[in-house]
Design an enzyme around this catalytic site. Sequence first.
Site, PDB file in Angstrom:
ATOM      1  N   ASP A 248       0.862  -1.188   0.000  1.00 20.51           N
ATOM      2  CA  ASP A 248       0.000   0.000   0.000  1.00 20.51           C
ATOM      3  C   ASP A 248       0.897   1.236   0.000  1.00 20.51           C
ATOM      4  O   ASP A 248       1.805   1.350   0.811  1.00 20.51           O
ATOM      5  CB  ASP A 248      -0.855  -0.026   1.280  1.00 20.51           C
ATOM      6  CG  ASP A 248      -2.022   0.933   1.217  1.00 20.51           C
ATOM      7  OD1 ASP A 248      -3.028   0.660   1.865  1.00 20.51           O
ATOM      8  OD2 ASP A 248      -1.918   1.970   0.536  1.00 20.51           O
ATOM      9  N   CYS A 320      -4.010  13.182   3.336  1.00 19.88           N
ATOM     10  CA  CYS A 320      -3.187  14.101   4.134  1.00 19.88           C
ATOM     11  C   CYS A 320      -1.943  13.368   4.616  1.00 19.88           C
ATOM     12  O   CYS A 320      -1.927  12.151   4.750  1.00 19.88           O
ATOM     13  CB  CYS A 320      -3.996  14.662   5.302  1.00 19.88           C
ATOM     14  SG  CYS A 320      -4.627  13.426   6.444  1.00 19.88           S
ATOM     15  N   SER A 321      -0.899  14.151   4.864  1.00 18.26           N
ATOM     16  CA  SER A 321       0.376  13.559   5.250  1.00 18.26           C
ATOM     17  C   SER A 321       0.322  13.097   6.702  1.00 18.26           C
ATOM     18  O   SER A 321      -0.583  13.472   7.458  1.00 18.26           O
ATOM     19  CB  SER A 321       1.498  14.571   5.062  1.00 18.26           C
ATOM     20  OG  SER A 321       1.330  15.640   5.972  1.00 18.26           O
ATOM     21  N   TYR A 322       1.319  12.294   7.098  1.00 17.56           N
ATOM     22  CA  TYR A 322       1.339  11.795   8.466  1.00 17.56           C
ATOM     23  C   TYR A 322       1.504  12.912   9.482  1.00 17.56           C
ATOM     24  O   TYR A 322       0.965  12.837  10.587  1.00 17.56           O
ATOM     25  CB  TYR A 322       2.412  10.706   8.610  1.00 17.56           C
ATOM     26  CG  TYR A 322       1.870   9.395   8.119  1.00 17.56           C
ATOM     27  CD1 TYR A 322       1.178   8.550   8.978  1.00 17.56           C
ATOM     28  CD2 TYR A 322       1.971   9.036   6.772  1.00 17.56           C
ATOM     29  CE1 TYR A 322       0.615   7.370   8.529  1.00 17.56           C
ATOM     30  CE2 TYR A 322       1.414   7.866   6.308  1.00 17.56           C
ATOM     31  CZ  TYR A 322       0.738   7.030   7.189  1.00 17.56           C
ATOM     32  OH  TYR A 322       0.172   5.869   6.732  1.00 17.56           O
ATOM     33  N   GLU A 323       2.190  13.979   9.073  1.00 17.26           N
ATOM     34  CA  GLU A 323       2.328  15.132   9.966  1.00 17.26           C
ATOM     35  C   GLU A 323       0.961  15.742  10.242  1.00 17.26           C
ATOM     36  O   GLU A 323       0.664  16.145  11.375  1.00 17.26           O
ATOM     37  CB  GLU A 323       3.248  16.184   9.337  1.00 17.26           C
ATOM     38  CG  GLU A 323       4.708  15.748   9.212  1.00 17.26           C
ATOM     39  CD  GLU A 323       4.963  14.822   8.038  1.00 17.26           C
ATOM     40  OE1 GLU A 323       4.032  14.593   7.249  1.00 17.26           O
ATOM     41  OE2 GLU A 323       6.099  14.327   7.909  1.00 17.26           O
ATOM     42  N   ARG A 325      -1.842  14.070  10.062  1.00 14.24           N
ATOM     43  CA  ARG A 325      -2.602  13.089  10.844  1.00 14.24           C
ATOM     44  C   ARG A 325      -2.289  13.197  12.331  1.00 14.24           C
ATOM     45  O   ARG A 325      -3.139  12.915  13.169  1.00 14.24           O
ATOM     46  CB  ARG A 325      -2.302  11.671  10.336  1.00 14.24           C
ATOM     47  CG  ARG A 325      -2.949  11.436   8.983  1.00 14.24           C
ATOM     48  CD  ARG A 325      -2.574  10.099   8.369  1.00 14.24           C
ATOM     49  NE  ARG A 325      -2.713  10.205   6.917  1.00 14.24           N
ATOM     50  CZ  ARG A 325      -2.992   9.184   6.114  1.00 14.24           C
ATOM     51  NH1 ARG A 325      -3.133   7.986   6.604  1.00 14.24           N
ATOM     52  NH2 ARG A 325      -3.102   9.381   4.813  1.00 14.24           N
ATOM     53  N   ASN A 331      -8.325  11.834   6.263  1.00 15.60           N
ATOM     54  CA  ASN A 331      -8.834  11.856   4.883  1.00 15.60           C
ATOM     55  C   ASN A 331     -10.349  12.016   4.906  1.00 15.60           C
ATOM     56  O   ASN A 331     -11.022  11.419   5.745  1.00 15.60           O
ATOM     57  CB  ASN A 331      -8.493  10.550   4.159  1.00 15.60           C
ATOM     58  CG  ASN A 331      -7.006  10.407   3.894  1.00 15.60           C
ATOM     59  OD1 ASN A 331      -6.235  11.341   4.129  1.00 15.60           O
ATOM     60  ND2 ASN A 331      -6.610   9.250   3.405  1.00 15.60           N
ATOM     61  N   GLU A 380      -2.846  -0.110  -4.055  1.00 11.34           N
ATOM     62  CA  GLU A 380      -2.895  -1.186  -3.073  1.00 11.34           C
ATOM     63  C   GLU A 380      -3.162  -2.519  -3.753  1.00 11.34           C
ATOM     64  O   GLU A 380      -4.007  -2.609  -4.638  1.00 11.34           O
ATOM     65  CB  GLU A 380      -4.030  -0.880  -2.086  1.00 11.34           C
ATOM     66  CG  GLU A 380      -4.154  -1.853  -0.957  1.00 11.34           C
ATOM     67  CD  GLU A 380      -5.380  -1.540  -0.091  1.00 11.34           C
ATOM     68  OE1 GLU A 380      -5.918  -0.420  -0.209  1.00 11.34           O
ATOM     69  OE2 GLU A 380      -5.792  -2.429   0.657  1.00 11.34           O
TER      70      GLU A 380
END
Length: 883
Positions: A248, A320-323, A325, A331, A380
């Site tokens: 993924d 959205c980026s992990y930062e 999140r 999302n 994925e």
Amino acid sequence: MSRKPRKNEEDNGFAAWGGYMEAKKAKLAEQFSKVTVELTNKKSDIFNGIAILVNGYTKPGADELKIFMAAHGGNYHLYQNQGGCPTTHIIATNLPNVKINQLGNIPVVRPEWIVDSISANKLLDFKKYLLYTNQSRTQPKLNFTVIEKDKNTFPTNEKSEVNKILAEQPQKYAKTATDPQFLSDFYNNSRLHLISTLGAEFKQLVNKLREESNSEFPGLEKLIRSKTETGFNSEKSLKSDKIIMHIDMDCFFVSVGLRNRPELRGKPIAVTHSKSGKSNPNGPNRQAEVDLYVKRLPEGPLPKLNLIDETSSMAEIASCSYEARQCGVRNGMFMGSALKICPNLVPIPYDFEGYKDVSSVLYHTIAEYTLDIEAVSCDEMYVDVTKILKKSSITVSEWASHIRHEIMERTGCPCSTGFGANRLQARLATKKAKPNGQYYLEPEDVDNYMYELPLEDLPGVGYATIVKLHNLGLKTCGDLYDISLSTLKNELGQKNSEMIYDQARGIDKKSLNYEHERKSVSADVNYGIRFKNHSEALVFLESLSKEVYSRLSEIKMKAKTITLKLLIRAEGAPKETAKYLGCGVCDAINKSITTSYYLENPQHIFKEAKNLYERLGIVPDDLRGVGIQLSKLEKISRTNKALAKFLNQVSIVESNITTRNELFDNNDENRQNNNVKILNIENKNKNTGVNNNLNSTDETIKQEIKSGSKQEKVTSTASKRGRSRGNKTTLTKSTSNLTNYFKHTKNEPSTKEFKSGNNSIDLNVLKELPKDIQKEIMEEYNLSEKVLDKLESKPSSVATNVEKNVDTKDNKNNENKEVKKKKGFAALTKEELKTLLKNWIRNQEIPKEKDIDMLGAFFTKLVEERKLEYLFSMVNLLYRYRL
DNA sequence: ATCCTCCCCTAC
DNA sequence: TAAGGTAGGGGAGGAT
């Protein structure tokens, strides 16, 4: 009565055109023979500043044109004005009416412009390649007057409901579904549409790769070689029968977007349409809608709605980026809401072409190792890596590092991989691996891992299910161990309970599905739907019918069931939605019908959709969403088998001509035996007729024909009707049947036809039949010879649907003739097709395989569409000109 | 029992 | 402003 071939007419037949393309293609073959994974070497800059958008089917196809553009300094757009860069040319050979109004002032150019320019190694004047010669470069931007003008400019179907109603449109368009440009605008900007279509495309790609596979896997071979060189630690045996990998991409849209924005890495990023984070300050009051929405939710935890205020953007965050999140951004959240919890959130625009490219590289990369791939979506998939691990003797961890590194190298985007003994375990492992990591959930760890796992982490457990589970006091998978299956069944039903019960224990009985089979095709629009009256709704329904048809035909299928899916403004919901042009709070109404015939053209679909629409008795003002779904699908015959299939259906009863090769084998001996007696129609397509009034006893006509030494077996519905039949069929009887056929299979009246009571017969068809048959038909209809003599002086043109869209005034225009040839047989006029067939036979030319296939497909289509008159005359020509 | 239609749910 | 699509699994309840 003579039907001698005209001399020297249209010598530039299909074959000649085919040759033209072949020559050009051969020259450039190396440029598009490679998969898109490989970047094409830059060859020239002749297309500098040119950005093309390929519309519909072209030859060469879109993929090839894309490579051409890349190799010669041009741009290729997936949608108009992609990335803010203006599209300079539309490339098309055949522009359906539905798309004509969407083009604005961009010239529509035939693909030869690209091919020829490359051959000439310089940019040629596109004006010589315009698809429509009278298209003006100076047309103002699309507006009402232009639409009127376009109506005259482009050949359109006079009868089209769209055009009729367009003429009644007021002068001003909103950006709603009444705008003729709306459908393409919407789909070109819809992330969800992209996700869906890409998902389907990659499932199909896996099918195709497996079909075409020669079982060679260069990546795997290389891996095996390098393993022996570098001395990877080998793993003695695998921990389970199978090792499944789930792979993924990490926050896919963001990663793709950051490829060219390295300065933004490490920051909270959101892919969204919103730029400012604000919406129209004069917009409607949103609270009433939010309240109603909450009221209608099932009992349980509420989604976060407190962050919606009156002016914050309601554009959704696709990724959205992990930062981001880490701040709680998710999302699907509205941009305005997300900004409240993450004020530093940086919006970046969509890059639809980028997603497609990266996905393609991802899939082709994996395909170099194995084709045991189940595509899940564009970013994925599940892969059975058992063979890879066994053959290369590397560990799961070594393999994971290797493939993740390679994907990063080739796409510039990170991914995560999970491994396990089944797909569930692999998938849960990926969750743990993210972001940019890898994890193997080993068999001995499964029980511990599952026990703690929250139930919402199980695939298939969404909002509604988790509400039910929480109401039962169940939070983790471990909680399910103490519960009986029947308790669960009361809440969730049989299958769902079993699935969750198993999954909670790490069990997944479903094996990977490598060959995906499509079960339905649909097109939905639940945005921008604002109609004032039924006419507007029907216009849109017609364009949606065309859209869903084009998707159906792309996968070469036909359908038996159509479902109309409507969203209706809920009672109490404000007319002006909180989200600009959104659907607001709605009730869904679906209605379906299974037709007695195959839905296989846009007219069929529109007709049934319109029926369903009218039966539902909707107030058009309250319509907020429209969708058409087709199901009960069946494959349309494969083109390369098409002629063979056709010949099975229509046995040509002629001495030695029984196979495809013999049909075109023009030796003297055969020519002498060409005493064509009759066509034997074995109608296998009972239900394919467009004619609902078809008398069922006339649907199947099978005739026994005496053919040279061959005698064919017969079962005939004629006998059921009490007709006399023997093992010899005389010409008279056969003709009777043929005549009968004409009476009952006429779908739409031709321009020239003779009425005789309720029956009608197309004189042009009659004209094409063998004289003896003509005679009998004429006797039966009491026609005088003069009728045919009269016809003889006029050019023959059977008005079938096949020809309807061909503008006859263009016939004198050479350029347009060439265009038509490229469209394939269905778009040729009868005369053009006639000449083509004639030339094949006269020149003793053996047609190219693909031409034969195309012809076969065309004939089969005629059979299925019951355009039998046209079919008969064409087949008849094949014999006639051999004489 | 088994099928069909009309949903609902989930996933990306 | 904003682009809330689409395919598939499955359940409820009626028809056969």
